[in-house]
Design an enzyme around this catalytic site. Structure first.
Site, short mmCIF file in Angstrom:
data_model
loop_
_atom_site.label_atom_id
_atom_site.label_comp_id
_atom_site.label_asym_id
_atom_site.label_seq_id
_atom_site.Cartn_x
_atom_site.Cartn_y
_atom_site.Cartn_z
N MET A 130 9.84 24.31 -0.78
CA MET A 130 9.02 23.28 -1.44
C MET A 130 9.88 22.33 -2.28
O MET A 130 9.69 21.12 -2.23
CB MET A 130 7.97 23.96 -2.32
CG MET A 130 7.01 22.97 -2.94
SD MET A 130 5.84 23.79 -4.01
CE MET A 130 4.67 24.42 -2.84
N LYS A 148 0.85 -1.21 0.00
CA LYS A 148 0.00 0.00 0.00
C LYS A 148 0.88 1.25 0.00
O LYS A 148 2.09 1.15 0.18
CB LYS A 148 -0.91 -0.01 1.23
CG LYS A 148 -0.15 -0.03 2.55
CD LYS A 148 -1.05 -0.41 3.70
CE LYS A 148 -0.22 -0.46 4.98
NZ LYS A 148 -0.94 -1.06 6.08
N TYR A 195 13.73 31.33 3.96
CA TYR A 195 12.50 31.98 4.42
C TYR A 195 12.55 32.21 5.93
O TYR A 195 12.98 31.35 6.69
CB TYR A 195 11.29 31.07 4.13
CG TYR A 195 10.88 31.03 2.69
CD1 TYR A 195 10.42 32.18 2.04
CD2 TYR A 195 10.91 29.84 1.98
CE1 TYR A 195 10.02 32.12 0.72
CE2 TYR A 195 10.50 29.77 0.65
CZ TYR A 195 10.06 30.93 0.03
OH TYR A 195 9.66 30.87 -1.28
#
Ligand SMILES: *Cc1c(COP(=O)(O)O)cnc(C)c1O
Length: 261
Positions: free
Chosen positions: A205, A7, A157
């Site tokens: 990201m 899975k 950031y």
């Protein structure tokens, strides 16, 4: 009976890749979380029994027949709409080593999950049998560029990391969208040329920054290993997960599918 859990895209390893490899080794039974995962395996040529562990809504019952899938039933009413081929239980303390936990786990079931991929869930896990697990997966990215960071300058950031001295910083082409938890900002590290390179600043990201100041001779294109071996150093999936405050199952199953080679 061995019924490997493939899975969550085979815990991030690629369900088709792992399913085919297991089938070639003679495995005939598989378990997945959803009908969608099962169909992916069928379409890739997996012919054995596929047990869907998760809930399937009645709208998708016809897919169960079409693709010859075995559905887990959760109660009598649900079972009456399908047919019964067997029973199983969730082995919720299968990794436990106390007598009561071992007693709870029926010994004739073998439904390997994380162990199949050569990892422990957490680095401090103790297993009942002495097993020599070999990790199947490495997680690597490459250095994009190397920059000088001057004393007092901040990186990333939120300016969460400020250079206390002259530093050499690299941007690496991997970020939280690829499955590196943002939690590892200013915490994790990569292995570069056999040395530990700490993550500095917030993880972005698609990129993150590491400190190369102590590592000689690095250049764009060099490999950064987040899970796996590099020289004499190694980061296991469970160590990586532990630093991020979770277990390897979660980390591996969240890896972006784009990483599979
Ligand atoms: C996922 C799963 C497993 C495998 O579990 P791990 O903890 O990853 O080893 C076994 N049985 C069932 C029912 C599962 O859902």
């Amino acid at each position: 009976m061995v019924m490997p859990a493939v899975k969550a895209n085979a815990y991030g390893h690629g369900a088709v890749l792992i399913g085919r490899a297991l089938q070639d080794m003679g495995v005939q039974d598989f378990c997945v979380a959803s009908v969608g995962e099962a169909i992916e395996l069928r379409e890739a040529g997996i012919t054995g029994r596929i047990l869907v562990l998760g809930y399937t809504f009645p709208e998708q019952f016809q897919e169960l027949w079409k693709y010859s899938l075995t559905q887990t039933v959760i109660d009598f009413c649900y079972a009456r709409q399908l047919q019964i081929t067997g029973v199983f239980s969730h082995l919720c303390v299968s990794d436990g080593i106390s007598e009561s936990e071992k007693g709870f786990t029926y010994k004739h079931y073998v439904r390997p999950g994380i162990a199949l991929y050569g990892a422990l869930s957490s680095p401090y896990d103790k297993t009942a049998a002495a097993v020599n697990l070999k990790p199947v997966l490495s997680l690597k990215a490459r250095i994009e560029c190397v920059k000088q960071l001057h004393t007092g300058e901040a990186v990333g950031y939120g300016q969460t990391y400020t250079a206390a001295r002259e530093m050499k910083i690299a941007a690496v082409s991997i970020g939280y969208a690829d499955g590196i938890p943002r939690e590892l900002s200013n915490k994790g590290f990569a292995l570069i040329k056999g040395h530990k390179a700490p993550v500095v600043g917030r993880i972005c990201m698609d990129q993150l920054m590491v400190d190369l100041s102590e590592i000689p001779g690095t250049a764009p294109g060099d490999e950064a290993v987040f899970i796996g071996k590099c020289g004499n150093e190694q980061i296991t999936a469970s160590e990586f997960a532990h630093t991020a405050g979770t277990i390897s199952n979660e980390i591996l199953s969240r890896l972006g599918a784009g990483w599979i080679e």
